[in-house]
Design an enzyme around this catalytic site. Structure first.
Site, PDB file in Angstrom:
ATOM      1  N   HIS A  10       0.820  -1.215   0.000  1.00  0.00           N
ATOM      2  CA  HIS A  10       0.000   0.000   0.000  1.00  0.00           C
ATOM      3  C   HIS A  10       0.857   1.269   0.000  1.00  0.00           C
ATOM      4  O   HIS A  10       2.065   1.237   0.283  1.00  0.00           O
ATOM      5  CB  HIS A  10      -0.901   0.010   1.238  1.00  0.00           C
ATOM      6  CG  HIS A  10      -0.122  -0.022   2.530  1.00  0.00           C
ATOM      7  ND1 HIS A  10       0.493   1.086   3.070  1.00  0.00           N
ATOM      8  CD2 HIS A  10       0.150  -1.049   3.373  1.00  0.00           C
ATOM      9  CE1 HIS A  10       1.102   0.766   4.185  1.00  0.00           C
ATOM     10  NE2 HIS A  10       0.927  -0.539   4.393  1.00  0.00           N
ATOM     11  N   GLU A  83      -2.125  -7.388   7.275  1.00  0.00           N
ATOM     12  CA  GLU A  83      -0.768  -7.365   7.807  1.00  0.00           C
ATOM     13  C   GLU A  83      -0.677  -8.241   9.050  1.00  0.00           C
ATOM     14  O   GLU A  83      -1.696  -8.640   9.634  1.00  0.00           O
ATOM     15  CB  GLU A  83      -0.363  -5.916   8.119  1.00  0.00           C
ATOM     16  CG  GLU A  83       1.045  -5.737   8.676  1.00  0.00           C
ATOM     17  CD  GLU A  83       2.145  -6.280   7.773  1.00  0.00           C
ATOM     18  OE1 GLU A  83       2.159  -7.525   7.552  1.00  0.00           O
ATOM     19  OE2 GLU A  83       2.987  -5.498   7.315  1.00  0.00           O
TER      20      GLU A  83
END
Length: 235
Positions: A10, A83
């Site tokens: 990201h 994550e």
């Protein structure tokens, strides 16, 4: 026949910019991060991407949607691409972790089976994320001779890449930290089967055993345009 996979981190978040660990915290892109995400869509234009999958954390979803807008593709969200859960370390800086948990961050960096207090290990992350790829390999027939893009996080991408390549746990630390909106590129080919040499040239989506046995190759790591922030691991 081959299937290409792009795993992109990201864009920069405010936590990246200030050096704080995020993990499962749902942090947002900074202005720089949104600019990075918009720019990387242009770099992915000619990659033959046919499907976009994303972590459900907003920093990944927003990055994926900005890329998807440029490529004309919708985004499929999957929480398994999140994550690493950093447990008690989430929201802390590296210096704060080192002060409160002396020596543990070094163990975490070198042992993928070790988890931060109340968190999960890189092996845990790899095992929950891998089925996302295997399911797409089996269900998305348009992948053949094309590419799929996964938008996720530095730690998750590194763990998943190591798992796809079949690396030993001692080798998980060989990949450097993935920069914001940089990516890993891998290619899957059918494993050679001497009993079915012709059929092994292409994937059979109905053959779950063949899909599971796909041979993955690393084509590139930390690929992408130069960025002004967010270098290093996904903190």
């Amino acid at each position: 026949m081959a299937r290409r996979l792009f795993l992109i981190r990201h864009g920069q978040t405010t936590y990246n910019a200030t050096g704080r660990m995020q993990g499962h915290l749902d942090t947002e892109l900074s202005a720089e991060g949104r600019a990075q995400a918009a720019a990387v869509g242009e770099r992915l234009e000619d990659k033959g991407i046919r499907k976009i999958l994303s972590s459900d954390l907003i920093r990944a979803v927003d990055t994926a949607e900005l890329v998807g807008q440029h490529l004309g593709l919708d985004v499929t969200v999957d929480a398994r691409l999140r994550e690493t859960d950093l447990g008690q370390w989430q929201g802390m800086s590296s210096a704060e972790v080192d002060e409160q948990f002396p020596g543990l961050r070094a163990i975490w960096r070198h042992d993928p089976t070790w988890a931060p207090p109340a968190g999960e290990s890189r092996v845990d992350v790899a095992q929950r994320a891998r089925p996302v790829v295997d399911e797409a390999m089996q269900d998305f027939a348009e992948w053949e001779d094309g590419a799929v893009l996964i938008v996720a996080h530095g730690g998750a991408i590194a763990a998943l890449t190591c798992h796809l390549l079949g690396l030993e746990y001692s080798q998980y630390g060989l990949l450097s930290g993935l920069k914001n909106t940089h990516w890993a590129q891998l290619t899957a080919r059918p494993s050679f089967n001497p009993d079915k040499p012709v059929a092994s040239l292409a994937f059979d989506a109905t053959d779950a055993e063949q899909i599971a046995a796909a041979q993955w190759y690393l084509d590139g790591w930390n690929m992408g345009a130069k960025v002004t922030g967010g270098a290093g691991a996904d903190v």
